[in-house]
Design a protein around this motif. Structure first.
Motif, PDB file in Angstrom:
ATOM      1  N   SER A  13      30.846  44.643  35.371  1.00  0.00           N
ATOM      2  CA  SER A  13      32.200  45.375  35.836  1.00  0.00           C
ATOM      3  C   SER A  13      32.952  44.315  36.063  1.00  0.00           C
ATOM      4  O   SER A  13      32.988  43.244  35.528  1.00  0.00           O
ATOM      5  N   THR A  14      33.960  44.366  36.925  1.00  0.00           N
ATOM      6  CA  THR A  14      35.317  43.631  37.054  1.00  0.00           C
ATOM      7  C   THR A  14      35.768  43.525  38.625  1.00  0.00           C
ATOM      8  O   THR A  14      35.379  44.669  39.335  1.00  0.00           O
ATOM      9  N   LEU A  15      35.631  42.339  39.076  1.00  0.00           N
ATOM     10  CA  LEU A  15      36.270  42.046  40.431  1.00  0.00           C
ATOM     11  C   LEU A  15      37.396  42.974  40.845  1.00  0.00           C
ATOM     12  O   LEU A  15      37.757  43.353  42.008  1.00  0.00           O
ATOM     13  N   LEU A  16      38.245  43.293  39.839  1.00  0.00           N
ATOM     14  CA  LEU A  16      39.385  44.325  40.013  1.00  0.00           C
ATOM     15  C   LEU A  16      39.189  45.534  40.671  1.00  0.00           C
ATOM     16  O   LEU A  16      39.990  46.307  40.839  1.00  0.00           O
ATOM     17  N   VAL A  17      38.011  46.044  40.590  1.00  0.00           N
ATOM     18  CA  VAL A  17      37.806  47.353  41.254  1.00  0.00           C
ATOM     19  C   VAL A  17      37.682  47.277  42.665  1.00  0.00           C
ATOM     20  O   VAL A  17      37.926  48.340  43.274  1.00  0.00           O
ATOM     21  N   MET A  18      37.906  46.111  43.328  1.00  0.00           N
ATOM     22  CA  MET A  18      38.033  45.701  44.768  1.00  0.00           C
ATOM     23  C   MET A  18      39.378  45.898  45.334  1.00  0.00           C
ATOM     24  O   MET A  18      40.320  45.673  44.522  1.00  0.00           O
ATOM     25  N   LYS A  19      39.671  46.220  46.433  1.00  0.00           N
ATOM     26  CA  LYS A  19      40.968  46.340  47.123  1.00  0.00           C
ATOM     27  C   LYS A  19      41.252  44.849  47.415  1.00  0.00           C
ATOM     28  O   LYS A  19      40.499  44.294  47.884  1.00  0.00           O
ATOM     29  N   SER A  20      42.580  44.484  47.033  1.00  0.00           N
ATOM     30  CA  SER A  20      43.249  43.307  47.489  1.00  0.00           C
ATOM     31  C   SER A  20      42.856  42.929  48.879  1.00  0.00           C
ATOM     32  O   SER A  20      42.997  44.034  49.846  1.00  0.00           O
TER      33      SER A  20
ATOM     34  N   ARG B 266      30.171  42.345  39.416  1.00  0.00           N
ATOM     35  CA  ARG B 266      31.562  42.483  39.419  1.00  0.00           C
ATOM     36  C   ARG B 266      32.233  41.160  38.917  1.00  0.00           C
ATOM     37  O   ARG B 266      32.388  40.365  40.021  1.00  0.00           O
ATOM     38  N   LEU B 267      32.649  41.062  37.675  1.00  0.00           N
ATOM     39  CA  LEU B 267      32.957  39.563  37.405  1.00  0.00           C
ATOM     40  C   LEU B 267      34.477  39.334  37.597  1.00  0.00           C
ATOM     41  O   LEU B 267      35.345  40.025  37.529  1.00  0.00           O
ATOM     42  N   ALA B 268      34.458  38.070  38.035  1.00  0.00           N
ATOM     43  CA  ALA B 268      35.948  37.486  37.975  1.00  0.00           C
ATOM     44  C   ALA B 268      36.379  37.346  36.637  1.00  0.00           C
ATOM     45  O   ALA B 268      35.454  37.332  35.579  1.00  0.00           O
TER      46      ALA B 268
ATOM     47  N   LEU C 247      29.114  40.356  43.526  1.00  0.00           N
ATOM     48  CA  LEU C 247      30.406  39.611  43.003  1.00  0.00           C
ATOM     49  C   LEU C 247      29.947  38.120  42.353  1.00  0.00           C
ATOM     50  O   LEU C 247      29.402  37.557  42.869  1.00  0.00           O
ATOM     51  N   ILE C 248      30.718  38.078  41.256  1.00  0.00           N
ATOM     52  CA  ILE C 248      30.579  36.816  40.399  1.00  0.00           C
ATOM     53  C   ILE C 248      31.820  36.240  40.242  1.00  0.00           C
ATOM     54  O   ILE C 248      32.541  36.657  39.369  1.00  0.00           O
ATOM     55  N   GLY C 249      32.005  35.046  40.975  1.00  0.00           N
ATOM     56  CA  GLY C 249      33.168  34.185  40.686  1.00  0.00           C
ATOM     57  C   GLY C 249      33.173  32.848  41.614  1.00  0.00           C
ATOM     58  O   GLY C 249      31.948  32.625  42.162  1.00  0.00           O
ATOM     59  N   GLU C 250      34.182  32.155  41.490  1.00  0.00           N
ATOM     60  CA  GLU C 250      34.321  30.840  42.396  1.00  0.00           C
ATOM     61  C   GLU C 250      34.663  31.320  43.630  1.00  0.00           C
ATOM     62  O   GLU C 250      35.883  32.052  43.543  1.00  0.00           O
ATOM     63  N   GLU C 251      34.367  30.614  44.553  1.00  0.00           N
ATOM     64  CA  GLU C 251      34.956  30.724  45.842  1.00  0.00           C
ATOM     65  C   GLU C 251      35.997  30.089  46.171  1.00  0.00           C
ATOM     66  O   GLU C 251      36.870  30.464  46.993  1.00  0.00           O
ATOM     67  N   GLU C 252      36.339  29.133  45.405  1.00  0.00           N
ATOM     68  CA  GLU C 252      37.690  28.264  45.640  1.00  0.00           C
ATOM     69  C   GLU C 252      38.589  29.205  44.820  1.00  0.00           C
ATOM     70  O   GLU C 252      38.654  29.204  43.506  1.00  0.00           O
ATOM     71  N   VAL C 253      39.830  29.419  45.427  1.00  0.00           N
ATOM     72  CA  VAL C 253      40.901  30.200  44.902  1.00  0.00           C
ATOM     73  C   VAL C 253      42.105  29.413  44.756  1.00  0.00           C
ATOM     74  O   VAL C 253      42.613  29.002  45.975  1.00  0.00           O
TER      75      VAL C 253
ATOM     76  N   SER D  22      39.950  34.762  42.341  1.00  0.00           N
ATOM     77  CA  SER D  22      38.901  34.393  41.916  1.00  0.00           C
ATOM     78  C   SER D  22      38.583  34.284  40.063  1.00  0.00           C
ATOM     79  O   SER D  22      39.011  35.261  39.674  1.00  0.00           O
ATOM     80  N   PHE D  23      38.281  33.110  39.712  1.00  0.00           N
ATOM     81  CA  PHE D  23      38.007  33.197  38.220  1.00  0.00           C
ATOM     82  C   PHE D  23      36.588  32.701  37.912  1.00  0.00           C
ATOM     83  O   PHE D  23      36.043  32.098  39.088  1.00  0.00           O
TER      84      PHE D  23
END
Length: 360
Positions: free
Chosen positions: A125-132, A175-177, A243-249, A215-216
């Motif tokens: 899936s994608t991180l973009l399903v989340m509310k900002s 949910r991938l970044a 959620l799968i991504g880098e915590e440093e944004v 996040s990427f």
């Protein structure tokens, strides 16, 4: 490894196997599993450890026939089904394929998998399903949802399909970044790099909160997360979202300055402008453009400029024994080095307008 031992290896099925992520997943898994790659346009390959199959997930009969052929060749036991196939278009244009391929293709696949012994169904899936995150606090998989355009909406709808259609098949939703690597392969990042490289006027302006960011995730770390998930499939809950991504944004301003320093030896300001002004400018450019010269920034994107996606990946670290080894900050210099060394190659890899190079 002899033929008998190859037959004994556990079977993993990967849909969308010829895609950006899928091709890397298959390459990584083939050393440990018997991999079956499904794609509507599979590559030609003589590798014995990868069984490529042509499959159109929008055609229910084709899905049925393909899975029957897989059963006849490899049996009914599947260690994991890594489901990557989906429709995606950064232009934001509506398409029936979001429903036909991403949503209904998944439904068809799951229904025909019910007669198999599937130990895991893994969906990208994608991180973009989340509310900002308006507060700036890191998001978790339990945070509110708000898919704001067709692509994440199709992914969120597919998550619901999986929950209702999986039956007894354990499911893991990642949910991938946004993915990237040393060559770029990320439209938001490479478009920003190209605007600053070309010193475009619009590279100095931004219609959102420049202190926000998202996040990427490096492609290698994405592949490793999928491998870890397969290896730990027996230990995971029957239905899990991670959620799968880098915590440093890096904020938009941080990214601007870093790219400017790497390309031109100086920070690159991002001046905030009203959204209505940005929309009008994007609309005019879009109307005047033609063919391959169509601008990346569309009017509908302006409303999303304030999105903020910091994330907490502690649950993924705990359940998968995984954490990212790369960061966007550390990888940016390698992207820029490729651009400076071979601009045409960078532009071609990232589907940027090569003709812009001749006007610099």
């Amino acid at each position: 490894m002899d033929a008998t031992k190859k037959e004994e290896r556990r079977v993993v099925l990967v849909t969308g196997g010829a895609g950006l992520i899928g091709s890397r997943v298959i390459h990584d898994l083939a050393s440990s599993f018997q991999v079956i790659g499904l794609d509507i346009d599979p590559p030609s390959s003589d590798r014995a450890d990868v069984d490529w199959r042509q499959c159109d997930l929008t055609d229910d009969d084709n899905v049925s026939d393909t899975l029957q052929a897989i059963r006849d060749r490899w049996g009914s036991q599947l260690a994991s089904v890594v489901h990557l196939a989906a429709y995606y278009d950064f232009s934001g244009e509506p398409s029936p394929l979001y429903e036909k391929l991403t949503v209904e293709g998944t439904r068809s696949l799951l229904r025909h998998l019910q007669s198999f012994d599937v130990e895991q169904f893994l969906f990208s899936s994608t991180l973009l399903v989340m509310k900002s995150s308006e507060s700036g606090l890191p998001l978790s998989s339990q945070s509110p949802l708000e898919a704001e355009w067709d692509y994440p909406q199709s992914k969120l709808k597919t998550e619901e399909v999986i929950e209702h259609e999986r039956g007894r098949i354990p499911a893991l939703i990642l949910r991938l970044a946004g993915a990237y690597d040393e060559q770029g392969h990320s439209p938001p990042i490479t478009q920003q790099i190209s605007r600053i490289y070309e010193k475009q006027l619009e590279s100095y302006f931004f219609p959102g909160d420049k202190d926000h960011g998202q996040s990427f995730i490096h492609l290698d770390d994405t592949v490793t997360a999928i491998r870890c998930a397969i290896e730990r499939r027996a230990e995971l809950p029957p239905l899990e979202r991670l959620l799968i991504g880098e915590e440093e944004v890096l904020s938009y301003a941080d990214l601007q300055d870093r790219i400017g320093e790497l390309l031109h030896g100086q920070q690159w300001p991002a001046i905030r402008i009203p959204k209505m002004v940005a929309k009008a400018g994007a609309w005019v450019k879009d109307q005047w453009a033609s063919g391959d010269n169509a601008p990346f920034i569309k009017p509908w994107m302006i409303d999303l400029a304030d999105q903020n996606y910091p994330i907490n990946i502690s649950r993924a670290e705990s359940l998968l024994g995984w954490k990212p080894r790369h960061t966007l900050r550390e990888t940016l210099p390698q992207m820029v080095e490729l651009l400076q060394r071979d601009p045409q190659k960078f532009y071609e890899i990232n589907h940027l307008p090569v003709e812009h190079l001749h006007s610099r």
